[in-house]
Design a protein around this motif. Structure first.
Motif, PDB file in Angstrom:
ATOM      1  N   LYS A 129       4.086  18.295   9.290  1.00 38.26           N
ATOM      2  CA  LYS A 129       3.432  18.642  10.561  1.00 38.26           C
ATOM      3  C   LYS A 129       4.115  17.935  11.734  1.00 38.26           C
ATOM      4  N   ASP A 156       0.841  -1.204   0.000  1.00 33.95           N
ATOM      5  CA  ASP A 156       0.000   0.000   0.000  1.00 33.95           C
ATOM      6  C   ASP A 156       0.877   1.256   0.000  1.00 33.95           C
ATOM      7  N   GLY A 175      -5.529   9.082  13.312  1.00 31.24           N
ATOM      8  CA  GLY A 175      -4.388   9.457  14.154  1.00 31.24           C
ATOM      9  C   GLY A 175      -3.333   8.385  14.310  1.00 31.24           C
ATOM     10  N   ILE A 176      -3.546   7.204  13.718  1.00 33.30           N
ATOM     11  CA  ILE A 176      -2.569   6.120  13.908  1.00 33.30           C
ATOM     12  C   ILE A 176      -1.253   6.446  13.191  1.00 33.30           C
ATOM     13  N   GLY A 177      -1.340   7.007  11.972  1.00 32.52           N
ATOM     14  CA  GLY A 177      -0.127   7.352  11.224  1.00 32.52           C
ATOM     15  C   GLY A 177       0.751   8.312  12.015  1.00 32.52           C
ATOM     16  N   ILE A 187       5.595   3.039   5.636  1.00 31.22           N
ATOM     17  CA  ILE A 187       4.644   3.223   6.746  1.00 31.22           C
ATOM     18  C   ILE A 187       3.242   3.118   6.160  1.00 31.22           C
ATOM     19  N   ALA A 188       2.410   2.319   6.812  1.00 25.07           N
ATOM     20  CA  ALA A 188       1.047   2.133   6.277  1.00 25.07           C
ATOM     21  C   ALA A 188       0.074   1.779   7.391  1.00 25.07           C
ATOM     22  N   VAL A 189      -1.138   2.273   7.221  1.00 23.87           N
ATOM     23  CA  VAL A 189      -2.245   1.981   8.140  1.00 23.87           C
ATOM     24  C   VAL A 189      -3.347   1.337   7.296  1.00 23.87           C
ATOM     25  N   GLY A 202      -1.111  14.481   0.978  1.00 25.32           N
ATOM     26  CA  GLY A 202      -1.497  14.217   2.370  1.00 25.32           C
ATOM     27  C   GLY A 202      -0.308  13.770   3.202  1.00 25.32           C
ATOM     28  N   THR A 244       8.859  10.430   0.096  1.00 25.21           N
ATOM     29  CA  THR A 244       7.533  10.250  -0.492  1.00 25.21           C
ATOM     30  C   THR A 244       7.491  10.981  -1.829  1.00 25.21           C
ATOM     31  N   TYR A 252       1.974  16.650   3.939  1.00 28.52           N
ATOM     32  CA  TYR A 252       1.358  17.463   4.991  1.00 28.52           C
ATOM     33  C   TYR A 252       1.653  16.836   6.364  1.00 28.52           C
ATOM     34  N   LEU A 253       1.372  15.534   6.452  1.00 28.54           N
ATOM     35  CA  LEU A 253       1.544  14.836   7.733  1.00 28.54           C
ATOM     36  C   LEU A 253       3.020  14.858   8.187  1.00 28.54           C
ATOM     37  N   ILE A 275      12.545  10.230   5.723  1.00 30.81           N
ATOM     38  CA  ILE A 275      11.422   9.532   5.087  1.00 30.81           C
ATOM     39  C   ILE A 275      11.274  10.097   3.678  1.00 30.81           C
ATOM     40  N   LEU A 309      -8.854   2.096   9.012  1.00 32.26           N
ATOM     41  CA  LEU A 309      -8.447   2.851  10.210  1.00 32.26           C
ATOM     42  C   LEU A 309      -7.645   4.107   9.875  1.00 32.26           C
TER      43      LEU A 309
END
Ligand code: ACO
Length: 159
Positions: free
Chosen positions: A120, A27, A82-84, A72-74, A113, A107, A116-117, A105, A78
């Motif tokens: 942040k 993913d 907030g899990i990520g 990294i994947a959720v 998105g 991307t 942004y994450l 990291i 879910l």
């Protein structure tokens, strides 16, 4: 953040002989070839909820000062709870505990998105690997209607 969800999950290192969560890994990175290259030299952390793996992240040591979050994947159902963000903070703590100074990291230019994450959460854009996706991935990949061409590398200073 969804406090109730975060109270009911736990993260642990996956043992080398356990089944890899390939669905989640793919993913975040659609290239099995790329995943197979970094996985043998990486630590895979899995997040468990109700006895199921619902998220993961992969840490790869670049050198004594630098660790990279390679993946990294959720799980879809879910995401957005907030899990990520929580996993990025866990990865940061693990990297600090290992004595790293930088956590990186990567991307794509189209992953709005994610950019942004990560920003942040204290990561800053420090490099661009031009044409990384166009040159290393067999099929064109699109996100948000934009072609993923370049890999943006972001770095968090851990001091
Ligand atoms: N689009 C828009 N906003 C996003 C996205 C997105 N794709 N992902 C996260 N955000 C925002 C959220 O809205 C939230 O904003 P807020 O703090 O203002 O409320 C913030 O980022 C935190 O979001 P979380 O809920 O913690 O993120 P989530 O649990 O969904 O995990 C992740 C983020 C890992 C990117 C997840 O969406 C996912 O697994 N996506 C698919 C796989 C993927 O793209 N992985 C990353 C590839 S890069 C790599 O692996 C190195």
């Amino acid at each position: 953040m969804n406090i109730e969800i975060l109270q009911n999950i736990s993260t642990r290192l996956l043992n080398k002989d356990e089944t890899m969560p390939y669905g989640l890994l793919l993913d975040a990175d659609p290239s099995m070839e790329a995943i197979s290259k970094y996985l043998p030299s990486s630590d895979v952390y899995v997040t468990i909820s109700e006895e199921k793996i619902v998220a993961c992240f992969v840490l790869y040591t670049i050198d004594a000062r630098t660790i990279e979050i390679k993946n990294i994947a959720v799980t879809d159902s879910l995401q957005g709870k907030g899990i990520g963000k929580f996993l990025l903070r866990q990865a940061t703590q693990i990297a600090r505990d290992k004595g790293a100074v930088f956590l990186t990291i990567g991307t794509s230019n189209a992953s709005i998105g994610q950019l942004y994450l990560y920003q942040k959460e204290g990561f800053e854009i420090t490099a661009i690997k031009h044409n990384f996706f166009s040159e290393h991935y067999p099929e064109p990949i699109f996100e948000n209607g934009i072609q993923c061409r370049h890999m943006l590398m972001l770095t968090k200073h851990l001091s």
